[in-house]
Design a protein around this motif. Structure first.
Motif, short mmCIF file in Angstrom:
data_model
loop_
_atom_site.label_atom_id
_atom_site.label_comp_id
_atom_site.label_asym_id
_atom_site.label_seq_id
_atom_site.Cartn_x
_atom_site.Cartn_y
_atom_site.Cartn_z
N UNK A 133 -1.78 7.52 9.98
CA UNK A 133 -1.63 6.46 10.99
C UNK A 133 -1.27 5.12 10.34
N UNK A 134 -1.89 4.83 9.21
CA UNK A 134 -1.55 3.58 8.51
C UNK A 134 -0.11 3.61 8.03
N UNK A 135 0.32 4.73 7.53
CA UNK A 135 1.71 4.84 7.08
C UNK A 135 2.67 4.71 8.25
N UNK A 184 0.84 -1.20 0.00
CA UNK A 184 0.00 0.00 0.00
C UNK A 184 0.87 1.26 0.00
N UNK A 235 -11.30 3.34 9.41
CA UNK A 235 -12.21 4.43 9.04
C UNK A 235 -11.40 5.61 8.52
N UNK A 245 -5.36 11.59 11.43
CA UNK A 245 -5.45 11.31 9.99
C UNK A 245 -5.21 9.81 9.79
N UNK A 246 -6.23 9.12 9.27
CA UNK A 246 -6.13 7.66 9.16
C UNK A 246 -5.04 7.23 8.19
N UNK A 247 -4.85 8.02 7.13
CA UNK A 247 -3.81 7.68 6.16
C UNK A 247 -2.43 7.79 6.79
N UNK A 270 -10.30 9.14 8.26
CA UNK A 270 -10.42 10.32 9.12
C UNK A 270 -9.36 11.34 8.76
N UNK A 271 -9.67 12.61 9.00
CA UNK A 271 -8.68 13.66 8.81
C UNK A 271 -8.73 14.27 7.42
#
Lengths: 222, 179
Positions: free
Chosen positions: B79-81, A85, A154, B75-77, A156-157
């Protein structure tokens, strides 16, 4: 060979080069091999530290804290998915920044592409740059759409704004060249641009604005 | 005879009291990491840490652990990173071990040597200062761990080709209860 096919050919070659450097496309559909084992076990603490903890019998352990196995166990498959990803989204980011260059150039050359006293060379240049922008935009969108989703997460942000803006510049990047082709034909026939083709300019401006806002939404904090 | 039995019982009870280990449990916590980038700075917060301390012979050993995925930067993006770059799926927990004298609970400040396991690496931090405040039976501890990305061999994430700073200080605020 006219200008437009030359440009498209150049972009095709560039795309192949980019993909060759980053061969994710070739590996599409495959998952990267999960790690055989987690990284080497943590090293023992230095014995030089006077207050350093030691592995005494009274020391609490992770199992004493009550975490569930799902929280403490390694998941190599999920790590591989996260790695894929991140890799694809990095390409998406890079291609998005590259796309900005011909996009801005297309908007700039639009000033000489319409109106009464315009040459076909100016229109051809605008068309060529628009084609390049469309190609690069398509590649950028591909990597975003095909990047793995993480289940149970989810959105967010500010990333929500970035994803929402795609619903504006995405259809815009499809509609703009269609309307542009109609306007191009009308101009080539000596006609004044009329009808739905006259919406090419406003649609393009909205699309470019949404694209710029999308770029800013993941670059600066607001 | 009943007096002898009573005396023996009392002696055993007293011996048990002095032999018992004192324990501490983490009641509440806020852990905050700070990441700096030329364009903006970010804080990620977790309230999901758990901890336990066991005291024996005047010395206490503490273990605090927190799942990597519980840190929320808004920010979920991002956090995933963060989970990806810290290998949080392979090494889901951050653990901190330290040893303190039992008398430290009565002090206003203490310096602790920490052993931190994170992202598959172990790092030692010497003499990290913490402030202590006692309120009733609870002891509140606060301080900042001067962690860096390079300590844990984490590749610095980048935005618009600019990497974040190596320093990722972690602010720690904990409330401990004696058991």
């Amino acid at each position: 060979m006219t200008l437009k096919p030359k440009i498209s050919l150049g972009i095709g070659i560039l795309s192949i080069f980019v993909l060759a450097v980053n061969p994710v496309w070739g590996q599409e559909g495959k998952t990267t091999a999960p790690a055989q084992a987690p990284a080497s076990p943590p090293t023992k603490p230095s014995e030089n530290l006077p207050d350093a903890p030691s592995s005494s019998k009274t020391a609490p352990s992770l199992s004493d804290l009550g975490f569930s196995p799902e929280e403490t166990e390694a998941n190599a498959r999920q790590q591989a998915l996260l790695d894929k990803r991140t890799h694809m989204l990095k390409i998406h980011q890079r291609m998005g920044l590259i796309t900005t260059i011909p996009l801005v150039a297309t908007v700039v050359t639009s000033m000489n592409a319409g109106g009464r006293n315009t040459s076909s060379a100016s229109r051809d240049l605008h068309v060529a740059l628009g084609s390049v922008t469309g190609d690069l935009y398509g590649i950028t969108a591909y990597y975003a759409i095909r990047a793995p989703r993480m289940q149970g997460t989810e959105t967010r942000g500010q990333i929500r704004l970035h994803k929402t803006l795609a619903w504006i510049h995405g259809p815009g990047m499809i509609l703009t060249p269609i309307l542009g082709a109609m306007a191009f034909n009308q101009k080539n026939n000596g006609e004044k641009v009329h009808g739905i083709a006259s919406a090419h300019g406003p649609v393009a401006i909205v699309t470019a604005g949404a694209f710029g806002a999308a770029l800013l939404s993941v670059s600066v904090k607001f | 005879m009943p007096k002898r039995k009573l005396a023996a019982f009392l002696l055993l009870a007293i011996a048990n009291v002095f032999a018992a280990d004192r324990q501490w449990a983490l009641k509440q916590s806020t852990l905050t990491y700070h990441v700096s980038h030329p364009l903006h700075s970010t804080d990620g917060v977790s309230h999901a840490a758990r901890g336990k301390g066991v005291c024996h012979d005047g010395e206490c050993e503490f273990l605090i652990a927190v799942p990597v995925k519980t840190f929320d930067s808004g920010d979920s993006n991002r956090d995933l990173h963060m989970i990806q770059v810290t290998r949080g799926a392979e090494f889901p927990m951050v653990t901190v071990r330290t040893r303190l004298p039992e008398t430290a609970a009565a002090s206003a400040s203490v310096k602790a040597d920490l052993e931190i396991q994170f992202a598959g690496q172990t790092a030692q931090y010497k003499q990290v200062p913490f402030q202590l405040a006692t309120q009733g039976s609870e002891t509140r501890i606060s301080g900042t761990i001067p962690a860096t990305l390079s300590d844990f061999k984490i590749d610095p994430p980048s935005l618009l080709t600019m990497p974040v700073k190596n320093d990722i200080p972690v602010r720690v605020e904990m409330t401990w209860d004696p058991q």
